[in-house]
Design a protein around this motif. Sequence first.
Motif, PDB file in Angstrom:
ATOM      1  N   UNK A 120     -18.343  11.364  65.458  1.00  0.00           N
ATOM      2  CA  UNK A 120     -19.638  11.176  66.110  1.00  0.00           C
ATOM      3  C   UNK A 120     -19.887  12.054  67.302  1.00  0.00           C
ATOM      4  N   UNK A 121     -19.065  13.083  67.493  1.00  0.00           N
ATOM      5  CA  UNK A 121     -19.243  13.993  68.636  1.00  0.00           C
ATOM      6  C   UNK A 121     -19.307  15.436  68.154  1.00  0.00           C
ATOM      7  N   UNK A 122     -19.985  16.258  68.952  1.00  0.00           N
ATOM      8  CA  UNK A 122     -20.045  17.688  68.665  1.00  0.00           C
ATOM      9  C   UNK A 122     -20.027  18.449  69.999  1.00  0.00           C
ATOM     10  N   UNK A 123     -19.029  19.296  70.129  1.00  0.00           N
ATOM     11  CA  UNK A 123     -18.838  20.047  71.380  1.00  0.00           C
ATOM     12  C   UNK A 123     -18.765  19.117  72.593  1.00  0.00           C
ATOM     13  N   UNK A 124     -18.090  17.986  72.396  1.00  0.00           N
ATOM     14  CA  UNK A 124     -17.885  17.054  73.498  1.00  0.00           C
ATOM     15  C   UNK A 124     -19.045  16.142  73.794  1.00  0.00           C
ATOM     16  N   UNK A 125     -20.140  16.252  73.029  1.00  0.00           N
ATOM     17  CA  UNK A 125     -21.316  15.420  73.261  1.00  0.00           C
ATOM     18  C   UNK A 125     -21.563  14.515  72.065  1.00  0.00           C
ATOM     19  N   UNK A 129     -27.532   9.065  65.749  1.00  0.00           N
ATOM     20  CA  UNK A 129     -27.668   8.752  64.335  1.00  0.00           C
ATOM     21  C   UNK A 129     -26.332   8.549  63.654  1.00  0.00           C
ATOM     22  N   UNK A 130     -26.360   8.283  62.349  1.00  0.00           N
ATOM     23  CA  UNK A 130     -25.129   8.050  61.594  1.00  0.00           C
ATOM     24  C   UNK A 130     -24.197   9.254  61.644  1.00  0.00           C
ATOM     25  N   UNK A 131     -22.918   9.012  61.788  1.00  0.00           N
ATOM     26  CA  UNK A 131     -21.962  10.118  61.895  1.00  0.00           C
ATOM     27  C   UNK A 131     -21.893  10.932  60.616  1.00  0.00           C
ATOM     28  N   UNK A 132     -22.144  10.288  59.460  1.00  0.00           N
ATOM     29  CA  UNK A 132     -22.058  11.021  58.197  1.00  0.00           C
ATOM     30  C   UNK A 132     -23.198  12.021  58.022  1.00  0.00           C
ATOM     31  N   UNK A 133     -24.196  11.995  58.924  1.00  0.00           N
ATOM     32  CA  UNK A 133     -25.304  12.953  58.875  1.00  0.00           C
ATOM     33  C   UNK A 133     -25.116  14.085  59.878  1.00  0.00           C
TER      34      UNK A 133
END
Length: 693
Positions: A120-125, A129-133
């Motif tokens: 559920x994170x991207x580049x520390x942020x 929404x749903x993590x699978x998306x």
Amino acid sequence: MRKIISDICAGSLLLAGFPLSVVAQVREQDPGQSGDVRKQEHLISQAIVGQDAPPLIDHVPDGYAGLSRKAARKTREGLLAAAAAEQRRQADPSKTTAFLWANEPLALFVNYGLYSTAAGNWNGQPVEGPTERLATHVFMEDYEELAERFQPSDFDPERIVNLAVKAGKRPILFSAKHKDGFCLFKTSATAFNAVEAPGCGRDLVAEMAAACHRGGVPFGLYYAVTDWHFPQAAPASAHDAEAVTPEHFAYIRTQLTELLTRYGLVRELWLDGGALTAAQSRELYGLVRNLQPKCMVGGLEHGYGDFVSLPEYAWPALLPSGPWQYAAPIHEGSWGYRGGEAEADSGKLAAKHQEILRKVRAAGGNYLIGLPLTSYGGVVLQDALVITRLGSSLEREERRTAGEVRQRTSQVETVFAKGMELEAAAAEKIYGLDEADPYLACRSSLALKWKLQDFGLRKVDFLFSEEEIGNFVLLTVDGREYKVELLPEQADTVQAKVDFKHQQLAVLSEACNALPTELSSWIAEKKPWFRSLEPSCNAPEKTVSSRVRPMSALVLERSVYADREVLYPAQVISGDAVEVWVNGKLVVRHLNLPAELETVGKRPGERSTRQWQETVLLPLRPGLNKVLVKSYSRHGGEMNVGLCPSTFPELYRMTFALPDPVPGFRHELELRRMGEERASADARLHNVRLVVH
């Protein structure tokens, strides 16, 4: 030693009562050669399951880094155990796959994929929404780099199966491929898979299938039709109901063939997303039936499949009448793992899902609860506690109700007599398999049925609208079928004075909400899913257009004055599905399939709007009537809704004399439309009424 092993295998089959021909074939195989071992195992499987048995895993352990010889042996043992279990089930005719599936109220949806790595994170942020998306929030090139970090070191299918067993031997559905396109199995169709991922090198589907078969737990697969990674698939959307291109369909067919021929018995296949055509649905259903005859299939459209899957946290106003399951993630808002879930209160979660399970089971459905695996493939302790408590509470309930057969909600039976008018609104509906659109929570009827109590039936009068002229219907009376062409013998012009007056428009952000008798009640209560769009107006022929979100609905209310009781033909405009209510009584509810929708508004620079136009007979009473038209939108965008007088204010009559009088006192009549190519096409018989003499 090899001869002794063959003799032991053959002797076991002989004691189990298998034919001598099969025993002889098994004895002839030399288990010392790897190819003969596999051939011997498949012969045993065919002896147990039948000649339509799917082939066993044919690529383990060859070419697999990380899968030991012991694990490969356990895989083969698990598949043979599944075959033996199937033989025991076949010994009892009532224990068919469909019977077992419909009577397994709880199953685990084990959800794992590349998205789990990001938690559920991207580049520390954190990503909303749903993590699978996650793949829809970043560039696919960047998302692909997650495969370098995909290391399921904690993935232990034995522990997951033990959890399912502890919860009462509940079935497991495993995510073979989610919508991001990353495959957890060996596939020739793409290199974007776990086996070719640098940090994995394992076929996770093979390991999970073997563990399930070995533990006696029913094994199923989740496969997303929607694919954001496949370059020739339709672009991603918010509703995940994109058309499936020919190239994408060939890709899906290849992967399903791999999944259904390598992992032994598959009890369930849930196909999620996409907007398959009738031909595509038919072909995929035939593929599954051919490769896995005992597999329950869900998610197909156009009447193909074995069960209906309802979306999470969207309880429909009308439930399916056939087999159905209600799916929901253990943590609301995401099927995939999100960091911090270890801090959830397992007691509160268990209580919440116990209530959902109770509601689903009481309505006759199955509950599929999502179990997200962590970034490294492990199970969160709190989630395991929830599953265990859920299974324990269900086991207590099952012991208390042992011997009872679950009954699905049925309609109240109404019995008619000769001379009474038989209408669609009072009929028992016969529904198709895709009766409950998972996005619209709407269902369609394929046929109508009435019960009569009277002596001797001789003829049937038909009353119908202009657009029914020339159509063929199939009338069934006590099992005797009659093909009837609707040709007018008498025309009745509507004499009543009818005036279409005040109208108002509103939008429902949740299409599944049932309608009130009047919109004013919702306006006063300020419902959160409801808002009024425009002030009232008095333009009788006006068709209203508005832009709406996916899975929402427009609701048009009109006040219609009649000087007497009358059955009045009106024109109704709607979108992907429609409901029509008159004075609080449901008159029409059905889906409008894509092929039936007319595209309007094609002028340069103007966004096209899809709509369906039809005649509906409104049962009006003297005075002011409240008519509500609910127009569903599956994909969002511009949508029309309208209600106005018909240009053909006539009703037509004809009499059909039964070739032979029907004796007896109790009778059953069924009416369905003929000439429909699609198995799921709605009969649209709301404008046909019968009077039996």
